[in-house]
Design a protein around this motif. Structure first.
Motif, PDB file in Angstrom:
ATOM      1  N   THR A 194       7.150  -4.093  -1.792  1.00 28.32           N
ATOM      2  CA  THR A 194       7.988  -4.520  -0.665  1.00 28.32           C
ATOM      3  C   THR A 194       7.295  -4.343   0.680  1.00 28.32           C
ATOM      4  OG1 THR A 194       9.974  -3.897  -1.910  1.00 28.32           O
ATOM      5  CG2 THR A 194      10.216  -4.199   0.478  1.00 28.32           C
ATOM      6  N   HIS A 195       6.619  -3.232   0.854  1.00 28.52           N
ATOM      7  CA  HIS A 195       6.077  -2.895   2.177  1.00 28.52           C
ATOM      8  C   HIS A 195       4.557  -2.968   2.254  1.00 28.52           C
ATOM      9  CE1 HIS A 195      10.074  -1.605   3.400  1.00 28.52           C
ATOM     10  NE2 HIS A 195      10.159  -0.896   2.293  1.00 28.52           N
ATOM     11  N   GLY A 196       3.902  -3.266   1.162  1.00 22.92           N
ATOM     12  CA  GLY A 196       2.450  -3.457   1.197  1.00 22.92           C
ATOM     13  C   GLY A 196       1.658  -2.224   0.796  1.00 22.92           C
ATOM     14  N   HIS A 197       0.393  -2.473   0.460  1.00 18.85           N
ATOM     15  CA  HIS A 197      -0.462  -1.390  -0.035  1.00 18.85           C
ATOM     16  C   HIS A 197      -0.812  -0.380   1.047  1.00 18.85           C
ATOM     17  CE1 HIS A 197      -1.064  -2.930  -4.075  1.00 18.85           C
ATOM     18  NE2 HIS A 197      -1.173  -4.142  -3.556  1.00 18.85           N
ATOM     19  N   ALA A 198      -0.872  -0.812   2.316  1.00 13.31           N
ATOM     20  CA  ALA A 198      -1.182   0.137   3.394  1.00 13.31           C
ATOM     21  C   ALA A 198      -0.098   1.204   3.479  1.00 13.31           C
ATOM     22  CB  ALA A 198      -1.329  -0.594   4.721  1.00 13.31           C
ATOM     23  N   THR A 199       1.152   0.767   3.390  1.00 17.27           N
ATOM     24  CA  THR A 199       2.261   1.728   3.385  1.00 17.27           C
ATOM     25  C   THR A 199       2.210   2.591   2.131  1.00 17.27           C
ATOM     26  OG1 THR A 199       3.660   0.246   4.690  1.00 17.27           O
ATOM     27  CG2 THR A 199       4.776   1.961   3.404  1.00 17.27           C
ATOM     28  N   GLY A 200       1.907   1.958   1.004  1.00 16.73           N
ATOM     29  CA  GLY A 200       1.781   2.722  -0.236  1.00 16.73           C
ATOM     30  C   GLY A 200       0.707   3.793  -0.139  1.00 16.73           C
ATOM     31  N   ASP A 201      -0.411   3.455   0.487  1.00 14.98           N
ATOM     32  CA  ASP A 201      -1.488   4.438   0.650  1.00 14.98           C
ATOM     33  C   ASP A 201      -1.041   5.614   1.513  1.00 14.98           C
ATOM     34  OD1 ASP A 201      -3.147   2.944  -0.928  1.00 14.98           O
ATOM     35  OD2 ASP A 201      -4.358   2.133   0.723  1.00 14.98           O
ATOM     36  N   GLU A 202      -0.283   5.309   2.568  1.00 14.28           N
ATOM     37  CA  GLU A 202       0.220   6.397   3.426  1.00 14.28           C
ATOM     38  C   GLU A 202       1.160   7.305   2.636  1.00 14.28           C
ATOM     39  OE1 GLU A 202      -0.699   7.285   6.542  1.00 14.28           O
ATOM     40  OE2 GLU A 202      -2.246   5.785   6.150  1.00 14.28           O
ATOM     41  N   ILE A 203       1.991   6.696   1.800  1.00 10.96           N
ATOM     42  CA  ILE A 203       2.895   7.478   0.939  1.00 10.96           C
ATOM     43  C   ILE A 203       2.078   8.415   0.041  1.00 10.96           C
ATOM     44  CG2 ILE A 203       4.454   7.339  -1.044  1.00 10.96           C
ATOM     45  CD1 ILE A 203       6.021   6.610   1.280  1.00 10.96           C
ATOM     46  N   LEU A 204       1.043   7.880  -0.582  1.00 11.59           N
ATOM     47  CA  LEU A 204       0.224   8.684  -1.492  1.00 11.59           C
ATOM     48  C   LEU A 204      -0.430   9.860  -0.767  1.00 11.59           C
ATOM     49  CD1 LEU A 204      -1.444   5.852  -3.602  1.00 11.59           C
ATOM     50  CD2 LEU A 204       0.331   7.444  -4.362  1.00 11.59           C
ATOM     51  N   LYS A 205      -0.902   9.614   0.452  1.00  8.43           N
ATOM     52  CA  LYS A 205      -1.522  10.700   1.210  1.00  8.43           C
ATOM     53  C   LYS A 205      -0.498  11.758   1.583  1.00  8.43           C
ATOM     54  CE  LYS A 205      -3.661   7.847   4.146  1.00  8.43           C
ATOM     55  NZ  LYS A 205      -4.546   7.401   5.261  1.00  8.43           N
ATOM     56  N   MET A 206       0.711  11.330   1.938  1.00  9.63           N
ATOM     57  CA  MET A 206       1.757  12.286   2.286  1.00  9.63           C
ATOM     58  C   MET A 206       2.215  13.072   1.059  1.00  9.63           C
ATOM     59  SD  MET A 206       3.888   9.859   4.942  1.00  9.63           S
ATOM     60  CE  MET A 206       5.129  11.069   5.435  1.00  9.63           C
ATOM     61  N   VAL A 207       2.314  12.394  -0.074  1.00  9.58           N
ATOM     62  CA  VAL A 207       2.671  13.086  -1.315  1.00  9.58           C
ATOM     63  C   VAL A 207       1.613  14.137  -1.638  1.00  9.58           C
ATOM     64  CG1 VAL A 207       2.875  12.832  -3.818  1.00  9.58           C
ATOM     65  CG2 VAL A 207       4.057  11.230  -2.309  1.00  9.58           C
ATOM     66  N   ALA A 208       0.349  13.771  -1.516  1.00 10.74           N
ATOM     67  CA  ALA A 208      -0.736  14.717  -1.796  1.00 10.74           C
ATOM     68  C   ALA A 208      -0.609  15.964  -0.931  1.00 10.74           C
ATOM     69  CB  ALA A 208      -2.094  14.042  -1.569  1.00 10.74           C
TER      70      ALA A 208
END
Length: 324
Positions: A194-208
């Protein structure tokens, strides 16, 4: 290649038991523009100083009372441990030149000093030393990249397996247990789509960051691909020691994510394998945890499942007898 400025700023140590020779060499170096030069007349100080300062060049007199230059080089080799020994030997004895090179010196300067020779040999040796350091740093960086996830900076699967092996060995020696917690993000694909891979990458970094924040200092948090993470816990006594940490992880991941004005939510499912209860090898412990994760996803997500829970059969429901 190192720049002229890098060469002139290199760390240099002059070692000679003659005060006149030390002063002469210091004057030569200062006039040439070298900015970080020190000296000692005590050969026993050379190794401790090199441990502290990591000199780029050591101008070492070979004939000194107490420890001679050859003995000093032997100590320096133990510090460098197979690396580049930054010694430029100073000697008035022609027979010492080959012996100095065989002992580990990279080059030599004859006494009495020839000014042009001194400048050239010092410059050339510093150029090689600094280039060696650049290559060593590049090699370390490449090794780090090979062992870490480029997005989150966490250990990748290759390093994770090595860490698990170490934890299992330690658990065996200490006669305790270890846990592998396998996490998968619930709802991440929908956010990515829905929001794109850039947003997904930010999510992954925040989860980490959240996972690392929840873990103990001695635990390993790794990203093993996509939206999957693994946490390795050592030094636990029983399965129950994983329940509170797992609950904290679920709670932390469930907190909202604010990215570019968007507030997004997701959750995580966790599978846990225990060494040695569930498996006794690195690959098999990971596989057990992965299987428990699948069961957590299948049974509703946003929860933790253990291998032991999968093995426990459901209890039959019993009816109370009807009063007569």
């Amino acid at each position: 290649m190192p720049s002229r400025e890098e060469i002139l700023n290199a760390k240099i140590l002059v070692v000679d038991d003659s005060a006149d020779n030390v002063e002469l060499m210091l004057e030569i170096l200062r006039e040439a523009g070298y900015t970080d030069v020190s000296s000692t007349m005590l050969p026993e100080q050379v190794c401790p100083l090199h441990r502290q300062q990591c000199y780029d060049l050591i101008l070492l007199d070979l004939q000194m009372p107490g420890l001679n230059g050859f003995q000093v080089m032997k100590g320096l080799k133990e510090i460098e441990q197979g690396g580049y020994l930054p010694v430029l030997a100073l000697t008035a004895q022609p027979s010492f030149k080959i012996a100095a090179l065989e002992a580990g010196a990279r080059d030599f300067i004859s006494k009495p000093f020839d000014l042009l020779e001194v400048h050239k040999r010092i410059h050339n040796m510093l150029e090689v030393r600094l280039l060696y350091k650049e290559l060593a740093q590049y090699s370390r960086q490449q090794q780090e990249l090979a062992l870490h996830d480029p997005l989150t900076g966490l250990p990748n699967r290759r390093l994770l397996e090595d860490r698990i092996a170490t934890v299992l060995q330690h658990a065996t020696r200490q006669q305790n247990k270890a846990a592998v917690m396998y996490l998968d993000l619930d709802g991440f694909k929908a956010i990515n789509d829905t929001h794109g891979h850039a947003t997904g990458d930010e999510i992954l970094k925040m989860v980490a960051q959240r996972l690392v924040g929840c873990a103990r200092r001695e635990d390993t948090v790794a990203r093993v691909g996509g939206d999957e993470f693994v946490i390795v816990m050592g030094n636990i006594a029983q399965l129950g020691d994983t329940q509170e940490p797992a609950a904290k992880l679920i709670e932390a991941v469930s907190e909202p994510y604010v990215i570019n004005g968007l507030t997004l939510r997701l959750s995580t499912s966790i599978g846990i394998g225990i060494y040695p209860d569930d498996a006794d090898q690195v690959a098999s412990v990971i596989a057990v945890a992965d299987g428990a994760l699948y069961e957590a996803k299948r049974s509703g997500k946003n929860r933790c499942c253990t291998a032991q829970m999968m093995r426990t059969p459901p209890q039959p429901h019993t009816m109370s007898p009807t009063p007569a």
